[in-house]
Design an enzyme around this catalytic site. Structure first.
Site, PDB file in Angstrom:
ATOM      1  N   GLU A  90     -16.333  -5.786 -12.156  1.00  0.00           N
ATOM      2  CA  GLU A  90     -15.050  -5.349 -12.692  1.00  0.00           C
ATOM      3  C   GLU A  90     -13.885  -5.979 -11.921  1.00  0.00           C
ATOM      4  OE1 GLU A  90     -17.663  -3.484 -11.910  1.00  0.00           O
ATOM      5  OE2 GLU A  90     -17.786  -1.636 -13.070  1.00  0.00           O
ATOM      6  N   CYS A  96     -18.925   2.038 -11.114  1.00  0.00           N
ATOM      7  CA  CYS A  96     -19.481   2.816 -10.008  1.00  0.00           C
ATOM      8  C   CYS A  96     -18.500   3.917  -9.603  1.00  0.00           C
ATOM      9  CB  CYS A  96     -19.805   1.906  -8.821  1.00  0.00           C
ATOM     10  SG  CYS A  96     -18.393   1.060  -8.095  1.00  0.00           S
ATOM     11  N   LYS A  99       4.630  -8.843  -1.995  1.00  0.00           N
ATOM     12  CA  LYS A  99       4.153  -7.622  -2.644  1.00  0.00           C
ATOM     13  C   LYS A  99       5.180  -6.500  -2.512  1.00  0.00           C
ATOM     14  CE  LYS A  99      -0.193  -6.298  -2.714  1.00  0.00           C
ATOM     15  NZ  LYS A  99      -1.666  -6.142  -2.587  1.00  0.00           N
TER      16      LYS A  99
HETATM   17 ZN   LIG Z   1     -18.306  -1.087  -8.971  1.00  0.00          ZN
END
Ligand SMILES: [Zn+2]
Ligand SMILES: *[C@@H]1O[C@H](CO)[C@@H](O)[C@H](O)[C@H]1NC(C)=O
Ligand SMILES: *[C@@H]1O[C@H](CO)[C@@H](O)[C@H](O)[C@H]1NC(C)=O
Ligand SMILES: *[C@@H]1O[C@H](CO)[C@@H](O)[C@H](O)[C@H]1NC(C)=O
Length: 485
Positions: free
Chosen positions: A80, A133, A452
């Site tokens: 991901e 997860c 940032k």
């Molecule tokens: Zn993960």
């Protein structure tokens, strides 16, 4: 309405077209796949055009000690995260086209000078072959999944393992004290921290009786709740996650069955032998529903954050309620966000099509003599950019580099902070000074952290999200963000 099977099929096909480098060995290694899909509404037609713009595979995360102060290591290589970072590369290229008048297929000028917005009809959706997860993977088992006596699963002979487990393996539940003391402790010395795999492919670190009661057989079944099987009703159970609760909040009760985990809490990914500082993918996806997936740097250029309209999950144990809890509910009350940010929960869908390299499919194809199953150590990134679309890494560095080359530019992944910062700076350099966003005009901007921090609305949105939903989110170590180019 998005067709989940169509999205999954598109992503699996795109994956099959990638070269072999970094792909799992069929029948022995497995991995997870994630992708960002661009959706374009076609005027005058009912159907949307869909195109994979970034995809990633990977299951690993490196521990804190291996993190680099020069931003040149990928510390989180879950699919991901790889897919999102590849998408950032893609978006930087599209902005580069936009600012240099070459015409982007994604962005058009926004009202405010120096800023851009999505073209009408363009949106992005996220695909992942397995539930992310962490919280989204703590799923009640269906009756057929929670058998009183799970089928035999291969176990290794005492050595460290980060693979091999079936989804039903339950070594984590220690027998009660009483049972424990009756067991022959033939190999007490072998009791060790071992990694067993949970349903989301993350190792769960638990002290395990290594084969002591199981007599060195290659197969073992957890019988801790099999006493009198057949007489008692099936024990309800949950799929587990290897990600651990962040420090300072709830901990997992670790009771047998459904009482094993706390739910709705932030978790950190497991690494090899040590916990990491990287939050679980469930937590990161939840964060993107408020802050967007573009990150702080690209926010300088955008009028509004970019949100995934839909999240599609491939075939795997799945619960709509649990996905909703993990990705939507935890942030749905966040308010007082600066202009350009909102709470934007995605539509959640599941496909009935399974990734051919999933853990479950690999188990089915596994042949005796093939060596034990394990998660594939490499992470593949592909994104639709003209220069070096493919980036294969292992342990956070380019796959296949020699030890000697570590720390040199040759070993850097194009997705690491350092490289993404470099592409961002080249975007800034390509932008006519008069067409630069106001927030980038300050002369004192130097380090990655300066850039940032200067993304004011993004940082304010992050503060709101943190204080209202995720007060325990660990702040990344500032010293890891001070590099400059
Ligand atoms: Zn993960
Ligand atoms: C060990 O395995 C052998 C056969 O492989 C079996 O006869 C014996 O009963 C087992 N011992 C224990 C303690 O399970
Ligand atoms: C990459 O994007 C271009 C448009 O920018 C498109 O024409 C091309 O088909 C895409 N390539 C793939 C492999 O999707
Ligand atoms: C790497 O670790 C830092 C914590 O120091 C974290 O903020 C960052 O998100 C991690 N990188 C990735 C790619 O997740």
């Amino acid at each position: 309405m998005v067709n989940a099977d169509e999205v999954a099929k598109l992503c699996y096909e795109r994956f099959s077209q990638l070269p072999r480098r970094g792909k799992p060995e069929p029948g022995r290694e497995w991995t997870l796949l994630a992708a960002v899909v661009k959706v374009s509404r076609c005027s005058g037609s009912d159907s949307d055009e869909k195109e994979v713009v970034s995809m990633g595979t990977g299951t690993k995360c490196i521990g804190q000690t291996a993190m680099s102060p020069s931003g040149d290591v990928l510390n989180d290589s879950h699919a991901e995260v790889i897919a999102r970072r590849g998408c950032v590369r893609y978006l930087i290229q599209e902005l580069q086209r936009a600012v240099s008048g070459q015409g982007s297929s994604v962005f058009c000028p926004a009202d405010e000078a120096g800023r851009w917005k999505l073209q009408p009809g363009v949106s992005f959706l996220f695909f992942t072959s397995h539930t992310p997860c962490g919280d989204a993977s703590i799923i009640p088992m269906t009756d057929s999944q929670s058998q009183p006596c799970p089928p035999v699963t291969p176990v290794e002979d005492g050595e460290h393992s980060d693979g091999g487990g079936g989804g039903l393996k339950r070594k984590a539940e220690k027998p009660t004290e009483e049972q424990d003391s009756k067991l022959p402790r033939l190999e007490e010395a072998k009791q060790e921290e071992s990694e067993s795999l949970s349903s989301d492919g993350n190792p769960t670190h638990t002290a395990v009786e290594t084969d002591s009661q199981e007599n060195k057989s290659r197969y073992s079944t957890d019988r801790s709740h099999c006493v009198g099987a057949g007489l008692h009703p099936r024990l309800p159970d949950i799929h587990r996650t290897g990600a651990k609760c962040v420090l300072g909040g709830s901990t997992d009760p670790r009771q047998p069955g459904v009482g094993y985990h706390s739910t709705g809490v932030l978790r950190v990914k497991p690494g090899r032998g040590e916990p990491t500082l990287s939050l679980s993918c469930s937590d990161k996806l939840a964060r993107w529903t408020v802050l967007g997936f573009q990150g702080a740097l690209l926010s300088h250029y955008l009028q509004e954050a970019l949100y995934f309209s839909t999240v599609v999950v491939g075939k795997c144990p799945y619960s709509q309620d649990v996905m909703h809890r993990a990705l939507v509910t935890r942030c749905s009350h966040v308010s007082d966000l600066p202009a350009g940010f909102r709470v934007c929960p995605p539509v959640l869908l599941q496909s009935s099509l399974e990734f051919p390299f999933s853990q479950a499919q690999t188990e089915l194809q596994h042949l005796a003599g093939q060596g034990r199953m394990s998660p594939c150590g490499a992470a593949i990134s592909w994104c639709n950019v003209t220069e070096q679309p493919l980036d294969v890494t292992a342990n956070g560095y380019k796959h296949g580099v020699t030890k000697k080359a570590l720390g040199t530019p040759k070993a850097r992944s194009l997705l690491c902070k350092w490289e993404l910062f470099r592409s961002f700076l080249s975007l800034v350099a390509a932008t006519e000074p008069s067409a630069r966003p106001d927030s980038l005009r300050a002369p004192e901007l130097q380090t990655y952290w300066d850039y940032k921090k200067a993304s004011g609305p993004y940082q304010r949105a992050w503060q709101q999200l943190c204080s209202q939903a995720f007060p325990l989110w660990p702040c990344s170590d500032r010293s890891l963000l001070l590099f400059q180019q």
